[in-house]
Design an enzyme around this catalytic site. Sequence first.
Site, short mmCIF file in Angstrom:
data_model
loop_
_atom_site.label_atom_id
_atom_site.label_comp_id
_atom_site.label_asym_id
_atom_site.label_seq_id
_atom_site.Cartn_x
_atom_site.Cartn_y
_atom_site.Cartn_z
N CYS A 2 0.86 -1.10 -0.04
CA CYS A 2 -0.06 -0.04 -0.15
C CYS A 2 0.92 1.31 0.04
O CYS A 2 2.01 1.06 0.33
CB CYS A 2 -0.97 -0.02 1.26
SG CYS A 2 -2.20 -1.27 1.00
N GLU A 105 0.16 -1.53 5.82
CA GLU A 105 -0.82 -2.23 4.89
C GLU A 105 -2.14 -2.07 5.75
O GLU A 105 -2.26 -2.00 6.83
CB GLU A 105 -0.55 -3.53 4.95
CG GLU A 105 0.82 -3.81 4.18
CD GLU A 105 1.11 -3.56 2.71
OE1 GLU A 105 0.01 -2.98 2.11
OE2 GLU A 105 2.08 -3.48 2.01
#
Length: 226
Positions: A2, A105
């Site tokens: 991410c 994440e």
Amino acid sequence: MCGRLSQYRGIHDFVAALSMPNALINTAGDQPFERYNAAPSTQLALFHQEESMLHADMVRWGWRPHWAKDRAAPINARVEKVAHGPFFRAIWPHRAIIAIDNWFEWVDEGGPKKQPYLIRRKDRAPILCAAIGQYPNAEHGPSEHDGFVIITADSAGGMVDIHDRRPVSFSPELAREWLDPVTQKERAEQMALFQSEPTEAFEWFKIDQVLGNVRNQGSDLIKPIE
């Protein structure tokens, strides 16, 4: 992977982690960066090597070729394609290392919001991530087109439960080889494909959901929650 990471230590901490005795040309400054919640397009400290000189410059996270005007600048490049695909062909020879303290994440655990996790090395050492980019060098100074991407690979072991992609990270020895201009492109590709640090080098834990707002900064963001 991410699009958030931390880079809060100073450049000399990262140089020490690289264990490079080379002379340093540093335009990134000497103070701690204190970026606890860095998002895409943030200027981050990036290492590259010109001949025997190590350079540290502030470079934007994200890059796209000049002809790709119809899409946002990617922040990551998949290791399976980066060496041969047309999108990153121009910058594949321009290897760099971004040293980070951790990355984040978000995991869907059934709640109203996804749960953020922090991933860091178990020994708390900086994570030396493989990157490629366009950055100031002997041929040109800083440019509005400068930027870099982090190379990512499939996750393995327990980390796959957090996210299916992770940065390619190297030991200091391999990071120095990655940076060295004499390292052949074929060797660099094999390093990225097969010699990333193992999942066992990392740990991860839940952190506060306030991380979701990129305006939030500070060391409280990286503390575990119950």
